[in-house]
Scaffold this motif. Sequence first.
Motif, PDB file in Angstrom:
ATOM      1  N   SER A 172      -0.291   4.473  -0.086  1.00 38.25           N
ATOM      2  CA  SER A 172      -1.240   5.568   0.031  1.00 38.25           C
ATOM      3  C   SER A 172      -0.600   6.407   1.128  1.00 38.25           C
ATOM      4  O   SER A 172      -0.981   7.642   0.862  1.00 38.25           O
ATOM      5  CB  SER A 172      -2.376   5.109   0.510  1.00 38.25           C
ATOM      6  OG  SER A 172      -2.463   4.139   1.725  1.00 38.25           O
ATOM      7  N   ASN A 173       0.473   6.189   1.963  1.00 39.57           N
ATOM      8  CA  ASN A 173       1.109   7.150   2.837  1.00 39.57           C
ATOM      9  C   ASN A 173       2.038   7.916   2.038  1.00 39.57           C
ATOM     10  O   ASN A 173       2.583   8.880   2.874  1.00 39.57           O
ATOM     11  CB  ASN A 173       1.432   6.207   3.902  1.00 39.57           C
ATOM     12  CG  ASN A 173       0.587   5.928   4.890  1.00 39.57           C
ATOM     13  OD1 ASN A 173      -0.569   6.528   4.842  1.00 39.57           O
ATOM     14  ND2 ASN A 173       0.693   4.721   5.617  1.00 39.57           N
ATOM     15  N   LYS A 216       4.370   7.490  -7.480  1.00 39.73           N
ATOM     16  CA  LYS A 216       3.478   8.285  -6.351  1.00 39.73           C
ATOM     17  C   LYS A 216       4.440   9.455  -5.646  1.00 39.73           C
ATOM     18  O   LYS A 216       3.584  10.447  -5.027  1.00 39.73           O
ATOM     19  CB  LYS A 216       3.593   7.105  -4.918  1.00 39.73           C
ATOM     20  CG  LYS A 216       2.499   7.482  -4.107  1.00 39.73           C
ATOM     21  CD  LYS A 216       1.074   7.195  -4.830  1.00 39.73           C
ATOM     22  CE  LYS A 216       0.096   7.363  -3.529  1.00 39.73           C
ATOM     23  NZ  LYS A 216      -0.072   8.507  -2.630  1.00 39.73           N
ATOM     24  N   ASP A 245       0.896  -1.215   0.128  1.00 36.12           N
ATOM     25  CA  ASP A 245       0.111  -0.157  -0.081  1.00 36.12           C
ATOM     26  C   ASP A 245       0.939   1.328   0.013  1.00 36.12           C
ATOM     27  O   ASP A 245       1.665   1.432   1.059  1.00 36.12           O
ATOM     28  CB  ASP A 245      -0.754   0.017   1.320  1.00 36.12           C
ATOM     29  CG  ASP A 245      -1.837   1.114   1.300  1.00 36.12           C
ATOM     30  OD1 ASP A 245      -1.676   2.026   0.278  1.00 36.12           O
ATOM     31  OD2 ASP A 245      -2.497   1.554   2.441  1.00 36.12           O
TER      32      ASP A 245
END
Length: 234
Positions: free
Chosen positions: A93-94, A129, A91
């Motif tokens: 997302s952070n 990202k 993940d």
Amino acid sequence: MIDEKTLRGFEGVETWVFDLDNTLYPARHDLWGQLDARMRDYVANFLGVTPEEAFVVQKDYYRRYGTSLRGLMIEHGLDPAPFLEHVHDVDLSNLDPSPRLAAAIEQLPGTKLVYTNGSEQHAKNVLGKLGLGGHFAAVHDIVAAEFHPKPTEEAYQRFLRAHGVEPKRAAMFEDLARNLEVPHRLGMATVLVVAPDERIEANESWEFEGREAAYVDHVTDDLAGFLEQLGLNS
């Protein structure tokens, strides 16, 4: 501010080489914690042992072979492809875009490369990202290295040949001091990237070995700031 002596150590650098995990993003995001846990689970299933036993094996191979993957391939004939796919399914997302770091990398003269013991897809996911995907000419991953990981000299020689890098005109940025020993010996300027809020107890103690060694030319806990000064004075 970087002093003039430090700046002189980067004169003539035309290739900038960056590790990925815990180097291009702060360790506080604990992305490595996810990778570590997924690796442990894969090892446990592959060897048919408990997670606790798998963790011991995983860390032993990591220290002795450069990556847990390399140890598993040598000791147990592991197929690396499904391992890499599983471990890097994390993940992100952070992770937030880092425009300051992107601008600092962009202003550096010459070629910028990512050199990671992870997979190319993982690197591209992370770079995307962070907003850094367009700033690097190539990613050299563990597959391109034919599964010879840093810190072995063979791994670095493969990297240098693959990308036509002249080590005496290159700089290497890493979060593990031991991964800077060979680059320094080959003539590269070396920079150890540390976390300003680092918790030593959260890491393997051996990962801190070599930080005071002569093969670490520079240490910074602010990669963007360090690169900004180099770019402005190049």
